[in-house]
Design a protein around this motif. Sequence first.
Motif, mmCIF file in Angstrom:
data_model
loop_
_atom_site.group_PDB
_atom_site.id
_atom_site.type_symbol
_atom_site.label_atom_id
_atom_site.label_comp_id
_atom_site.label_asym_id
_atom_site.label_seq_id
_atom_site.Cartn_x
_atom_site.Cartn_y
_atom_site.Cartn_z
ATOM 1 N N GLY A 12 67.564 -34.625 -18.522
ATOM 2 C CA GLY A 12 67.437 -35.958 -17.925
ATOM 3 C C GLY A 12 66.480 -35.991 -16.758
ATOM 4 O O GLY A 12 65.932 -34.976 -16.337
ATOM 5 N N HIS A 13 66.276 -37.185 -16.233
ATOM 6 C CA HIS A 13 65.384 -37.374 -15.097
ATOM 7 C C HIS A 13 65.983 -36.740 -13.852
ATOM 8 O O HIS A 13 67.198 -36.711 -13.680
ATOM 9 N N LEU A 14 65.130 -36.254 -12.987
ATOM 10 C CA LEU A 14 65.538 -35.697 -11.705
ATOM 11 C C LEU A 14 64.806 -36.489 -10.623
ATOM 12 O O LEU A 14 63.651 -36.228 -10.325
ATOM 13 N N PHE A 15 65.502 -37.503 -10.063
ATOM 14 C CA PHE A 15 64.877 -38.409 -9.108
ATOM 15 C C PHE A 15 65.006 -37.914 -7.673
ATOM 16 O O PHE A 15 66.053 -37.399 -7.276
ATOM 17 N N VAL A 16 63.927 -38.079 -6.921
ATOM 18 C CA VAL A 16 63.895 -37.797 -5.482
ATOM 19 C C VAL A 16 63.247 -38.987 -4.792
ATOM 20 O O VAL A 16 62.559 -39.789 -5.423
ATOM 21 N N SER A 20 55.287 -41.569 -0.874
ATOM 22 C CA SER A 20 54.154 -42.495 -0.877
ATOM 23 C C SER A 20 54.567 -43.949 -1.107
ATOM 24 O O SER A 20 53.823 -44.864 -0.785
ATOM 25 N N HIS A 21 55.753 -44.169 -1.682
ATOM 26 C CA HIS A 21 56.245 -45.524 -1.943
ATOM 27 C C HIS A 21 57.641 -45.672 -1.345
ATOM 28 O O HIS A 21 58.633 -45.343 -2.002
ATOM 29 N N PRO A 22 57.757 -46.168 -0.131
ATOM 30 C CA PRO A 22 59.078 -46.338 0.487
ATOM 31 C C PRO A 22 59.959 -47.261 -0.355
ATOM 32 O O PRO A 22 59.498 -48.253 -0.892
ATOM 33 N N GLY A 23 61.227 -46.920 -0.464
ATOM 34 C CA GLY A 23 62.162 -47.723 -1.237
ATOM 35 C C GLY A 23 62.149 -47.404 -2.723
ATOM 36 O O GLY A 23 62.823 -48.073 -3.499
ATOM 37 N N MET A 24 61.403 -46.409 -3.127
ATOM 38 C CA MET A 24 61.322 -46.018 -4.537
ATOM 39 C C MET A 24 61.779 -44.578 -4.707
ATOM 40 O O MET A 24 61.740 -43.791 -3.766
ATOM 41 N N GLN A 25 62.224 -44.242 -5.905
ATOM 42 C CA GLN A 25 62.536 -42.878 -6.270
ATOM 43 C C GLN A 25 61.614 -42.487 -7.411
ATOM 44 O O GLN A 25 61.276 -43.313 -8.258
ATOM 45 N N THR A 26 61.214 -41.207 -7.461
ATOM 46 C CA THR A 26 60.294 -40.713 -8.470
ATOM 47 C C THR A 26 60.905 -39.515 -9.185
ATOM 48 O O THR A 26 61.466 -38.632 -8.529
ATOM 49 N N CYS A 27 60.789 -39.476 -10.494
ATOM 50 C CA CYS A 27 61.244 -38.320 -11.261
ATOM 51 C C CYS A 27 60.239 -37.190 -11.053
ATOM 52 O O CYS A 27 59.036 -37.385 -11.238
ATOM 53 N N VAL A 28 60.734 -36.003 -10.666
ATOM 54 C CA VAL A 28 59.833 -34.886 -10.399
ATOM 55 C C VAL A 28 59.271 -34.287 -11.683
ATOM 56 O O VAL A 28 58.283 -33.567 -11.641
ATOM 57 N N ARG A 29 59.865 -34.615 -12.803
ATOM 58 C CA ARG A 29 59.390 -34.057 -14.073
ATOM 59 C C ARG A 29 58.319 -34.922 -14.728
ATOM 60 O O ARG A 29 57.330 -34.412 -15.228
ATOM 61 N N PRO A 35 63.326 -48.302 -8.409
ATOM 62 C CA PRO A 35 63.731 -48.687 -7.049
ATOM 63 C C PRO A 35 64.963 -47.902 -6.615
ATOM 64 O O PRO A 35 65.805 -47.555 -7.429
ATOM 65 N N PHE A 36 65.041 -47.639 -5.330
ATOM 66 C CA PHE A 36 66.177 -46.945 -4.749
ATOM 67 C C PHE A 36 67.396 -47.848 -4.845
ATOM 68 O O PHE A 36 67.335 -49.016 -4.476
ATOM 69 N N GLU A 37 68.526 -47.339 -5.360
ATOM 70 C CA GLU A 37 69.707 -48.175 -5.592
ATOM 71 C C GLU A 37 70.220 -48.811 -4.305
ATOM 72 O O GLU A 37 70.602 -49.961 -4.279
ATOM 73 N N GLY A 38 70.240 -48.076 -3.213
ATOM 74 C CA GLY A 38 70.720 -48.608 -1.939
ATOM 75 C C GLY A 38 69.861 -49.756 -1.444
ATOM 76 O O GLY A 38 70.351 -50.720 -0.873
ATOM 77 N N ALA A 39 68.554 -49.664 -1.661
ATOM 78 C CA ALA A 39 67.638 -50.713 -1.215
ATOM 79 C C ALA A 39 67.838 -51.987 -2.029
ATOM 80 O O ALA A 39 67.772 -53.088 -1.497
#
Length: 55
Positions: A12-16, A20-29, A35-39
């Motif tokens: 599966g995806h591994l999000f961090v 470079s994009h505040p409020g976003m999460q990116t899959c390292v793979r 979008p960040f769930e909390g945001a």
Amino acid sequence: MFETLRCQLKGGHLFVDSRSHPGMQTCVRCRMRKPFEGAVATAAGAEDDPGKRRD
């Protein structure tokens, strides 16, 4: 297509958090962004806040 297959093969995806994009999460793979769930929850809650004044 191959990016999604890579994530499926490795569990599966591994999000961090994205630097470079505040409020976003990116899959390292595969570098897919979401979008960040909390945001998202905070933004939706702020719109419904009855104590907030709009001028």
